[in-house]
Design a protein around this motif. Structure first.
Motif, mmCIF file in Angstrom:
data_model
loop_
_atom_site.group_PDB
_atom_site.id
_atom_site.type_symbol
_atom_site.label_atom_id
_atom_site.label_comp_id
_atom_site.label_asym_id
_atom_site.label_seq_id
_atom_site.Cartn_x
_atom_site.Cartn_y
_atom_site.Cartn_z
ATOM 1 N N ALA A 185 13.045 5.829 -5.024
ATOM 2 C CA ALA A 185 14.433 6.285 -4.913
ATOM 3 C C ALA A 185 14.592 7.702 -5.446
ATOM 4 N N ARG A 186 13.958 7.986 -6.597
ATOM 5 C CA ARG A 186 14.036 9.335 -7.175
ATOM 6 C C ARG A 186 13.366 10.359 -6.268
ATOM 7 N N ARG A 187 12.248 9.966 -5.685
ATOM 8 C CA ARG A 187 11.468 10.920 -4.905
ATOM 9 C C ARG A 187 12.152 11.316 -3.602
ATOM 10 N N PHE A 188 12.873 10.362 -2.979
ATOM 11 C CA PHE A 188 13.390 10.625 -1.644
ATOM 12 C C PHE A 188 14.904 10.735 -1.531
ATOM 13 N N SER A 189 15.661 10.122 -2.415
ATOM 14 C CA SER A 189 17.105 10.056 -2.197
ATOM 15 C C SER A 189 17.787 11.412 -2.311
ATOM 16 N N TRP A 212 0.848 -1.191 0.000
ATOM 17 C CA TRP A 212 0.000 0.000 0.000
ATOM 18 C C TRP A 212 0.886 1.245 0.000
ATOM 19 N N LEU A 213 1.839 1.311 0.925
ATOM 20 C CA LEU A 213 2.732 2.467 1.035
ATOM 21 C C LEU A 213 3.579 2.643 -0.221
ATOM 22 N N ALA A 272 4.908 5.849 -4.805
ATOM 23 C CA ALA A 272 5.444 5.793 -6.169
ATOM 24 C C ALA A 272 4.404 6.241 -7.184
ATOM 25 N N GLU A 273 3.175 6.531 -6.691
ATOM 26 C CA GLU A 273 2.068 6.929 -7.560
ATOM 27 C C GLU A 273 1.861 5.887 -8.651
ATOM 28 N N SER A 274 1.870 4.623 -8.201
ATOM 29 C CA SER A 274 1.762 3.497 -9.126
ATOM 30 C C SER A 274 0.297 3.183 -9.430
ATOM 31 N N SER A 275 0.044 2.679 -10.620
ATOM 32 C CA SER A 275 -1.299 2.241 -10.993
ATOM 33 C C SER A 275 -1.185 1.042 -11.929
ATOM 34 N N MET A 276 -2.155 0.140 -11.818
ATOM 35 C CA MET A 276 -2.134 -1.068 -12.637
ATOM 36 C C MET A 276 -2.946 -0.874 -13.912
ATOM 37 N N PRO A 277 -2.577 -1.587 -14.972
ATOM 38 C CA PRO A 277 -3.380 -1.528 -16.196
ATOM 39 C C PRO A 277 -4.798 -2.022 -15.924
ATOM 40 N N MET A 334 7.372 -3.747 -10.114
ATOM 41 C CA MET A 334 8.248 -3.624 -8.945
ATOM 42 C C MET A 334 9.440 -2.709 -9.221
ATOM 43 N N SER A 335 10.106 -2.891 -10.362
ATOM 44 C CA SER A 335 11.281 -2.071 -10.650
ATOM 45 C C SER A 335 10.915 -0.605 -10.801
ATOM 46 N N GLU A 336 9.727 -0.322 -11.383
ATOM 47 C CA GLU A 336 9.293 1.062 -11.533
ATOM 48 C C GLU A 336 9.037 1.696 -10.173
#
Length: 267
Positions: A221-225, A171-172, A177-182, A213-215
């Motif tokens: 990583a991009r958002r927080f590092s 969930w987190l 990651a603002e992820s969404s499924m097709p 998963m890789s996305e």
């Protein structure tokens, strides 16, 4: 798995605090990297300091938050390896629950799963970036996957999913990651799980879990590092007194070097 502030009858104050703080995290009210102030939380929840401290310690033991000296307590930011490891464990458990569901589920349960999958895909098409909309969708998504484990007929599998908070972490990861499924992914999964091939059911669940998963790893990583340094590694400048104490090597001029070379030759 309980994801709302509904507190079981007779639950302790620390358990109530735990549920409410976790909900704040899942709603995005305390984001990844966000600081948790025990005193502020105690005031917001109308509780004493002790049950809130116990609740935060429990969240820390589950890996949702972390505490470091001179830094404080904050919602833990997962590394790409953290995310991968959670996915590995989740896949191991959920592929088995998919296999068992395919072998054991009744016709009523199979129709129930197909109905849930269809409604979940409809909700996925309507969900917005609004935190309330995301919370409602992710709650239903978690229930869908837990229902498969429940209808698989294995109490231990359900307990393992709950104990390791695997779907809560998913969930987190998704919301950060603002992820969404097709479209239609859960309907496709339910079609295979309600078939008559347990091996195909296990494979379909594995593919479903690994998708994106890789996305998600890269997005978090991009958002927080860049904006937030790793906890426990506070950037500190060397004090002026220490800088003054550092002895710098003396530079040799060309004239001095030539004189030394001449002396060595005459010797």
């Amino acid at each position: 798995m309980t994801v709302t502030t509904h507190v079981p009858f007779g639950a302790s104050l620390s358990h109530e605090a735990y549920l409410q703080i976790r909900e704040k995290i899942l709603r995005g009210q305390i984001p990844m990297g966000g600081v948790l102030s025990r005193r502020q939380l105690a005031e917001e929840l109308g509780m004493s300091f002790l049950p809130v401290t116990e609740a935060v310690q429990r969240l820390e033991s589950e890996g949702l938050v972390e505490s470091k000296p001179r830094v404080g307590t904050r919602v833990r930011i997962p590394t790409p390896n953290d995310i991968r490891d959670r996915y590995i464990i989740r896949e191991a458990l959920e592929t088995q629950s998919a296999r068992l569901f395919c072998e054991r589920a009744s016709q009523l349960e199979r129709r129930g799963l197909q109905d849930m999958a269809h409604r979940l895909d409809e909700e996925a098409g309507r969900v917005s970036p609004d935190p309330s909309s995301q919370y409602a969708y992710q709650s239903f998504h978690l229930q869908f996957h837990m229902q498969i484990a429940h209808w698989a007929g294995s109490t231990l599998l359900c307990e393992m999913l709950e104990k390791n908070q695997l779907l809560v972490f998913n969930w987190l990861f998704d919301i950060n990651a603002e992820s969404s499924m097709p479209a239609g992914r859960h309907t496709e999964l339910a079609t295979v799980l309600t078939g008559d091939d347990p091996d195909a059911a296990s494979l379909a669940m594995g593919n479903h879990i690994r998708w994106g998963m890789s996305e998600i790893q890269e997005a978090i990583a991009r958002r927080f590092s860049v904006s937030l340094p790793p906890i426990g590694r506070m950037a500190r400048e060397t004090p002026a007194s220490q800088r003054a104490a550092v002895v710098k090597p003396k530079k040799q001029t060309a004239k001095k070097a030539a004189k030394k070379a001449s002396k060595r030759k005459s010797a």
